[in-house]
Motif scaffolding. Structure first.
Motif, PDB file in Angstrom:
ATOM      1  N   VAL A 242      96.503 -45.164  63.989  1.00  0.00           N
ATOM      2  CA  VAL A 242      96.477 -45.568  65.394  1.00  0.00           C
ATOM      3  C   VAL A 242      95.309 -44.229  65.336  1.00  0.00           C
ATOM      4  O   VAL A 242      94.391 -43.956  66.302  1.00  0.00           O
TER       5      VAL A 242
ATOM      6  N   SER B  31      91.225 -43.064  67.991  1.00  0.00           N
ATOM      7  CA  SER B  31      91.966 -43.377  68.768  1.00  0.00           C
ATOM      8  C   SER B  31      90.453 -42.451  69.779  1.00  0.00           C
ATOM      9  O   SER B  31      90.200 -41.221  69.259  1.00  0.00           O
TER      10      SER B  31
ATOM     11  N   VAL C  12      94.836 -45.181  74.419  1.00  0.00           N
ATOM     12  CA  VAL C  12      94.944 -46.535  72.797  1.00  0.00           C
ATOM     13  C   VAL C  12      94.564 -47.669  73.821  1.00  0.00           C
ATOM     14  O   VAL C  12      95.539 -48.624  74.653  1.00  0.00           O
ATOM     15  N   SER C  13      93.479 -48.310  72.887  1.00  0.00           N
ATOM     16  CA  SER C  13      93.416 -49.841  72.777  1.00  0.00           C
ATOM     17  C   SER C  13      95.022 -50.875  73.223  1.00  0.00           C
ATOM     18  O   SER C  13      95.724 -50.101  72.443  1.00  0.00           O
TER      19      SER C  13
ATOM     20  N   SER D 261      94.937 -52.613  69.888  1.00  0.00           N
ATOM     21  CA  SER D 261      95.095 -51.655  68.732  1.00  0.00           C
ATOM     22  C   SER D 261      97.039 -51.544  68.557  1.00  0.00           C
ATOM     23  O   SER D 261      97.373 -51.366  67.581  1.00  0.00           O
TER      24      SER D 261
ATOM     25  N   THR E 218      98.710 -54.629  67.346  1.00  0.00           N
ATOM     26  CA  THR E 218      97.930 -55.076  66.050  1.00  0.00           C
ATOM     27  C   THR E 218      99.255 -54.398  65.040  1.00  0.00           C
ATOM     28  O   THR E 218      99.092 -54.316  64.300  1.00  0.00           O
TER      29      THR E 218
END
Ligand code: ADP
Length: 515
Positions: A81, A85, A97-98, A101, A104
């Protein structure tokens, strides 16, 4: 010749039920009771101690394992991740960080390992993302996450009964291990070179593991300590049992010695009394015997020649009374042991039987049932058979007289012979009124009688006492329940050295004469 004798004659007062030995400390019972208590307490304490140790051990083990697992997740997060990012390569923050993400990553990694919740926190401790959406934006712990980020050292703690929303969205109470691991922007193999930008928090459910660890150590503790306690208890029990037997034997011996001492003391007093009276009586009886014989003989002659019937009757009465006086004198002589003893090896059963034969007719006339029980093959003794017969007759006649005074119940006399240790025991018992309690200790005294003047001389039992004493035995009188008196004679067993010296052993016999 073998002499197994207990010397001296005994008289005992009171009822048979009253002769109970002194009480002894019940060592064995107390030992068992205290042991059970101690085993119970020790097992409970050991169990509690083991559970505490199991808890501590479990906490250490689980915390280190969880830290390792969380560090692994942090490494995974870095590669899968963080590197991809937008903040990669610059001073990053978790906020860059989205959320998709983060979600997930959480969904993909949070399988197995009992994970129930994964949170991502920023350096202030605010939850940026959580598998429990309700927690996003909250600050669960103000101190720990910044401290973990600052030191760079992961932290795990086992916490009891926490209410946690699990991955399925259900709120559950469980024991958890709560782990914080810092997220840094450096590769996992050199984390100290990077700077922290967030914290990964992982909650794992360890309820079952903890319960299993506890129950296992409790089982080990209980089985182990109970087994040890049982082995110890068995060894000690055997030891105490042996000690108890020894103490019991000594106690019995002491009680017996004390009884023997009391008996010997009583016997000494009685013997001294009898000796003094016997001496006096013997002299008087000898002096009276000849004149009484002369009076008896002459009055009988004169009665035949009397001129009137009235004179003849008076003379016959004088003759009868002088005969009675002669019988009393004979009793006195017997009591003072003036008679000559002729001891041979005798069968007590035969001697008792011979004495009873003289009374059986009389008993049946008086409606008294005689129950005779003789032990087969009773050992022999050295005795004057005539005297033993007289002893039995005296006891039987006393029982008869006592029974004649009683009414109501079926009259019975029991005569029993048996071996009692090293003695031959003869028991004569009746179900008459018994001996009055206040006189039971005096019945062997010479001239002691409760009978009317003319019907009792008070010499019967003193003669018995003298006979038994001459044979190295004992005699005792006691009352029995519900009613009646019992006289117990014990004579020493004296076996002949050779079969020729003795006589054939008697046959077994248990017989009962109909009343
Ligand atoms: P006597 O029979 O002449 O009285 P003993 O010496 O034989 O003399 O007995 C003394 C006393 O013991 C008796 O007077 C009686 O009180 C008591 N006695 C003896 N045998 C028995 C018995 N079987 N039952 C009740 N009392 C008895």
């Amino acid at each position: 010749m073998r002499f197994l004798s207990r010397r001296g004659a005994v008289f005992s007062a009171g009822t048979a039920a009253a002769d109970s030995p002194a009480r002894r400390f019940p060592l064995l019972r107390y030992f068992v009771a205290t042991s059970v208590l101690v085993i119970g307490v020790v097992t409970a304490l050991t169990g509690a101690l083991f559970v505490r140790l199991a808890d501590a051990n479990f906490t250490d083990r689980t915390q280190s394992r969880s830290v390792a697992e969380a560090a692994h997740f942090a490494a995974l997060f870095y590669y899968s991740v963080w590197l991809s990012s937008p903040s990669e390569g610059s001073e990053g923050s978790l906020h860059s960080v989205s959320p998709s993400s983060l979600e997930t990553f959480a969904e993909r990694t949070a399988f197995g390992l009992s994970i129930v919740q994964i949170n991502f926190l920023d350096l202030d401790g605010t939850i940026v993302f959580s598998t429990d959406p309700g927690l996003i934006g909250t600050i669960p712990a103000r101190e720990t996450p910044p401290a973990v980020a600052h030191t760079g050292v992961p932290l795990a703690s086992v916490e009891r009964q926490q209410i946690v929303r699990d991955l399925a969205g259900a709120l559950r109470s469980m024991d958890i291990v709560n782990t914080y691991v810092p997220l840094t922007d450096a590769p996992p193999d050199a984390p100290q070179e990077g700077s922290p930008y967030g914290i990964l928090q992982m909650l794992q459910d360890v309820t079952l593991e903890l319960a299993l660890a506890r129950s296992e150590s409790l089982r080990v503790a209980v089985v182990g300590s109970a087994t040890m306690a049982m082995v110890l208890f068995t060894l000690l029990f055997l030891l105490i049992l042996r000690a108890d037997r020894i103490i019991d034997g000594n106690h019995r011996r002491l009680v017996k010695q004390q009884e023997d001492l009391e008996v010997a003391q009583a016997q000494n007093i009685q013997s001294a009394k009898l000796a003094a009276i016997g001496q006096l009586v013997s002299g008087v009886a000898h002096e009276l015997n000849n004149p009484l014989m002369a009076i008896g003989g002459l009055t009988e002659l004169l009665a035949d020649k009397a001129s009137s019937r009235a004179d003849s009757e008076d003379l016959r009465r004088i003759h009868m009374e002088s005969q009675r006086a002669v019988r009393i004198v004979r009793n006195l002589l017997a009591f003072s042991h003036a008679s000559r003893q002729e001891k041979t090896y005798v069968s007590i059963n035969e001697t008792v039987e011979a004495a009873l034969d003289l009374r059986l007719y009389e008993l049946s006339v008086k409606n008294i049932e005689a129950v005779v029980e003789m032990q087969p093959n009773l050992p022999w003794t050295l005795a004057d058979a005539q005297e033993i017969q007289q002893l039995i007759l005296n006891l039987c006649m006393n029982a008869e007289q006592a029974l004649m005074e009683s009414s109501g119940r079926a009259k019975k006399i029991w005569v029993k012979t048996e071996q009692a240790g090293e003695m031959i025991q003869i028991t004569v018992r009746d179900n008459g009124p018994g001996i009055p309690d206040e006189v039971v200790g005096r019945v062997f005294d010479p001239f002691f009688t409760t009978k009317d003047v003319g019907s009792g001389t008070g010499l019967g039992l003193s003669i018995c006492f003298g006979i038994v004493q001459n044979h190295g035995g004992t005699i005792r009188a006691e009352n029995v329940r519900p009613t009646g008196a019992r006289f117990v004679v014990e004579l020493p067993i004296v076996s002949p050295a050779s079969p020729e010296e003795g006589r054939p052993a008697d046959e077994s016999s248990v017989r009962s004469s109909p009343a």
